[in-house]
Design an enzyme around this catalytic site. Structure first.
Site, PDB file in Angstrom:
ATOM      1  N   THR A 125       0.827  -1.215   0.000  1.00 51.82           N
ATOM      2  CA  THR A 125       0.000   0.000   0.000  1.00 51.82           C
ATOM      3  C   THR A 125       0.861   1.265   0.000  1.00 51.82           C
ATOM      4  OG1 THR A 125      -1.493   1.312   1.402  1.00 51.82           O
ATOM      5  CG2 THR A 125      -0.110  -0.261   2.534  1.00 51.82           C
ATOM      6  N   TYR A 165      -2.177  -0.285  10.533  1.00 56.63           N
ATOM      7  CA  TYR A 165      -2.215  -0.783   9.142  1.00 56.63           C
ATOM      8  C   TYR A 165      -0.909  -0.491   8.409  1.00 56.63           C
ATOM      9  CZ  TYR A 165      -3.869  -1.224   4.278  1.00 56.63           C
ATOM     10  OH  TYR A 165      -4.012  -1.577   2.957  1.00 56.63           O
TER      11      TYR A 165
HETATM   12  N1  LIG Z   1      -8.477  -1.899  -2.535  1.00 53.54           N
HETATM   13  C1  LIG Z   1      -7.525  -1.001  -2.420  1.00 53.54           C
HETATM   14  O1  LIG Z   1      -7.713   0.170  -2.794  1.00 53.54           O
HETATM   15  C2  LIG Z   1      -6.181  -1.375  -1.845  1.00 53.54           C
HETATM   16  C3  LIG Z   1      -5.184  -0.389  -1.781  1.00 53.54           C
HETATM   17  C4  LIG Z   1      -3.935  -0.722  -1.261  1.00 53.54           C
HETATM   18  C5  LIG Z   1      -3.690  -2.020  -0.818  1.00 53.54           C
HETATM   19  N2  LIG Z   1      -4.669  -2.959  -0.872  1.00 53.54           N
HETATM   20  C6  LIG Z   1      -4.348  -4.323  -0.407  1.00 53.54           C
HETATM   21  O2  LIG Z   1      -4.820  -5.271  -1.349  1.00 53.54           O
HETATM   22  C7  LIG Z   1      -5.238  -6.463  -0.686  1.00 53.54           C
HETATM   23  C8  LIG Z   1      -6.636  -6.830  -1.141  1.00 53.54           C
HETATM   24  O3  LIG Z   1      -7.499  -5.732  -0.858  1.00 53.54           O
HETATM   25  P1  LIG Z   1      -9.054  -5.728  -1.211  1.00 53.54           P
HETATM   26  O4  LIG Z   1      -9.396  -4.345  -1.576  1.00 53.54           O
HETATM   27  O5  LIG Z   1      -9.399  -6.851  -2.115  1.00 53.54           O
HETATM   28  O6  LIG Z   1      -9.642  -5.981   0.243  1.00 53.54           O
HETATM   29  P2  LIG Z   1     -10.785  -6.991   0.720  1.00 53.54           P
HETATM   30  O7  LIG Z   1     -11.030  -6.713   2.158  1.00 53.54           O
HETATM   31  O8  LIG Z   1     -11.938  -6.956  -0.196  1.00 53.54           O
HETATM   32  O9  LIG Z   1     -10.043  -8.406   0.556  1.00 53.54           O
HETATM   33  C9  LIG Z   1      -9.183  -8.937   1.539  1.00 53.54           C
HETATM   34  C10 LIG Z   1      -9.640 -10.358   1.828  1.00 53.54           C
HETATM   35  O10 LIG Z   1      -8.783 -10.930   2.824  1.00 53.54           O
HETATM   36  C11 LIG Z   1      -9.581 -11.736   3.669  1.00 53.54           C
HETATM   37  N3  LIG Z   1      -8.897 -11.900   4.964  1.00 53.54           N
HETATM   38  C12 LIG Z   1      -8.815 -11.011   6.005  1.00 53.54           C
HETATM   39  N4  LIG Z   1      -8.120 -11.565   7.011  1.00 53.54           N
HETATM   40  C13 LIG Z   1      -7.722 -12.801   6.587  1.00 53.54           C
HETATM   41  C14 LIG Z   1      -6.987 -13.846   7.182  1.00 53.54           C
HETATM   42  N5  LIG Z   1      -6.478 -13.743   8.416  1.00 53.54           N
HETATM   43  N6  LIG Z   1      -6.802 -15.000   6.476  1.00 53.54           N
HETATM   44  C15 LIG Z   1      -7.314 -15.141   5.232  1.00 53.54           C
HETATM   45  N7  LIG Z   1      -8.038 -14.180   4.612  1.00 53.54           N
HETATM   46  C16 LIG Z   1      -8.231 -13.020   5.289  1.00 53.54           C
HETATM   47  C17 LIG Z   1     -10.909 -10.992   3.798  1.00 53.54           C
HETATM   48  O11 LIG Z   1     -11.971 -11.854   4.179  1.00 53.54           O
HETATM   49  C18 LIG Z   1     -11.078 -10.432   2.384  1.00 53.54           C
HETATM   50  O12 LIG Z   1     -11.870 -11.280   1.578  1.00 53.54           O
HETATM   51  C19 LIG Z   1      -5.151  -6.174   0.810  1.00 53.54           C
HETATM   52  O13 LIG Z   1      -3.974  -6.778   1.326  1.00 53.54           O
HETATM   53  C20 LIG Z   1      -5.055  -4.659   0.900  1.00 53.54           C
HETATM   54  O14 LIG Z   1      -4.294  -4.233   2.016  1.00 53.54           O
HETATM   55  C21 LIG Z   1      -5.902  -2.664  -1.374  1.00 53.54           C
END
Ligand SMILES: NC(=O)c1ccc[n+]([C@@H]2O[C@H](COP(=O)([O-])OP(=O)(O)OC[C@H]3O[C@@H](n4cnc5c(N)ncnc54)[C@H](O)[C@@H]3O)[C@@H](O)[C@H]2O)c1
Length: 339
Positions: A125, A165
């Site tokens: 991120t 985070y």
């Molecule tokens: N969406 C964005 O804008 C964005 C920006 C920067 C970074 N990210 C990173 O991208 C990744 C995916 O993000 P996203 O937007 O799809 O989020 P999201 O919350 O939709 O997906 C994350 C998934 O991880 C699962 N999860 C949480 N804890 C867990 C655990 N202990 N074991 C297994 N699964 C677990 C959740 O149930 C969820 O389905 C994340 O790591 C997030 O930090 C996303």
């Protein structure tokens, strides 16, 4: 190719899995369904491409090892499982640390032991750069501007970890890069900006574009933090997916492995909150009624990625325009939340 995707029922995971399946790849998906929207994406993946999502909690190394041991022929590990909310990371720092820092360490160790030739893509991120308060900013009617970085912010910015985070993701980002240098794993860390698109079950503090689109579709009043002039670059999920695909086919000796990349829309695909509200009013007729409160502690005034390193080493750049990307998200959101 065989892809093992953690966080497979999340926003990015579900979109990636659907497209990979459409492109003829074999996907194995895992998630612990911690996120409320995950159960909807699980149903979506089952209905649209007959893909199951297996239960796996990345906090537990025995579960992770068993899962990876069952898939030694994995070509790409796409590690998306994460605790994604800054607010939740402060309320429950242990879950945040265990999932983001320890969970990523567990994935790296399992990759090293059971799939050492796989490419490992980590979703990091832009929050690893901290609040960026030391930069110089300008201010116009609708947005803050970066005075010294017209092309956006490069990876050479110092890492500044503040708040749960940011600390847990930053620790993971460091491990991901280090596993290349120490163990030769083909890792890449993607420091993502704001990713948006359909199947994003957003909340007030995570997934801001999808959240405000939902408020528009529902015609619900909402609150914002700060002036609304905060700027982010937006990257449509289809562009992020293209980036994943480019990494999957890099040559084994690519200099991209062990590196971190700022992955976002760049200066031409950036919007402030106020500008997004104007687009949503003008293009879709939404009312967008809000009240403004104090700014969030540590909130970056502007984050716009300089994507030139990704362009050079990954052969990738964003292509989906904001109107095109918003049309896709609004169509999905209307189906979900329309009255
Ligand atoms: N969406 C964005 O804008 C964005 C920006 C920067 C970074 N990210 C990173 O991208 C990744 C995916 O993000 P996203 O937007 O799809 O989020 P999201 O919350 O939709 O997906 C994350 C998934 O991880 C699962 N999860 C949480 N804890 C867990 C655990 N202990 N074991 C297994 N699964 C677990 C959740 O149930 C969820 O389905 C994340 O790591 C997030 O930090 C996303």
């Amino acid at each position: 190719m065989k892809w093992l995707i953690t966080g497979g029922a999340g926003f990015i995971g579900a979109n990636a899995a659907k497209r990979l399946a459409e492109h003829g790849h074999h996907c194995v998906l895992a998630d612990n369904f911690h996120r409320p929207g995950a159960k909807f994406n699980r149903k979506f993946l089952s209905a649209t491409c007959n893909l199951p999502v297996h239960y796996l909690d990345v906090r537990y190394s025995d579960q992770v090892d068993d899962f990876f041991a069952a898939h030694p022929d994995t070509d790409v590990v796409l590690h998306l499982a994460g605790q994604v909310s800054l607010v939740a990371s402060i309320e429950n720092p242990r879950y945040d640390f265990d999932t983001n820092a320890l969970g990523t360490f567990n994935i790296l160790e399992a990759s090293r032991c059971f799939a050492p030739s796989a490419r490992v893509i980590y979703s990091s991120t832009n929050k690893v750069y901290g609040d960026l308060f030391s930069l110089l900013y300008g201010e116009s009617e609708t947005r803050y501007t970066l005075l010294d970085y017209p092309q956006g912010l490069p990876e050479t910015l110092p890492i500044e970890l503040h708040g749960g985070y940011s600390c847990s993701k930053g620790a993971a980002d460091q491990y991901v890069r280090d596993y290349r240098h120490v163990y030769g794993l083909k890792t890449v860390s993607l420091r993502q900006s704001s990713i948006y698109g359909g199947n994003q079950y957003a909340s007030e503090d995570q997934g801001w574009v999808a959240y405000f689109v939902q408020m528009g579709v529902e015609n619900s009043p909402y609150k914002i933090s700060g002036t609304g002039k905060q700027v982010r670059d937006l990257l449509h999920i289809n562009d992020l997916f293209t980036c994943f695909e480019k990494i999957a086919v890099l040559p084994d000796d690519s200099p991209a492995f062990g590196e971190a990349f700022n992955i976002g829309g760049g200066p031409s695909l950036s919007l402030s909150l106020l500008e997004l509200f104007d687009v949503l009013r003008a293009r879709y007729g939404f009312t967008m009624t809000y009240t403004a409160g104090p700014p969030r502690v540590g909130d970056q005034k502007v984050f716009i990625a300089d994507v030139s390193k990704a362009e050079r080493l990954l052969g990738w750049k964003p292509e989906v325009s904001i109107p095109e990307g918003l049309d896709e998200l609004v169509t999905w959101s209307r189906r979900q939340w329309g009255r």
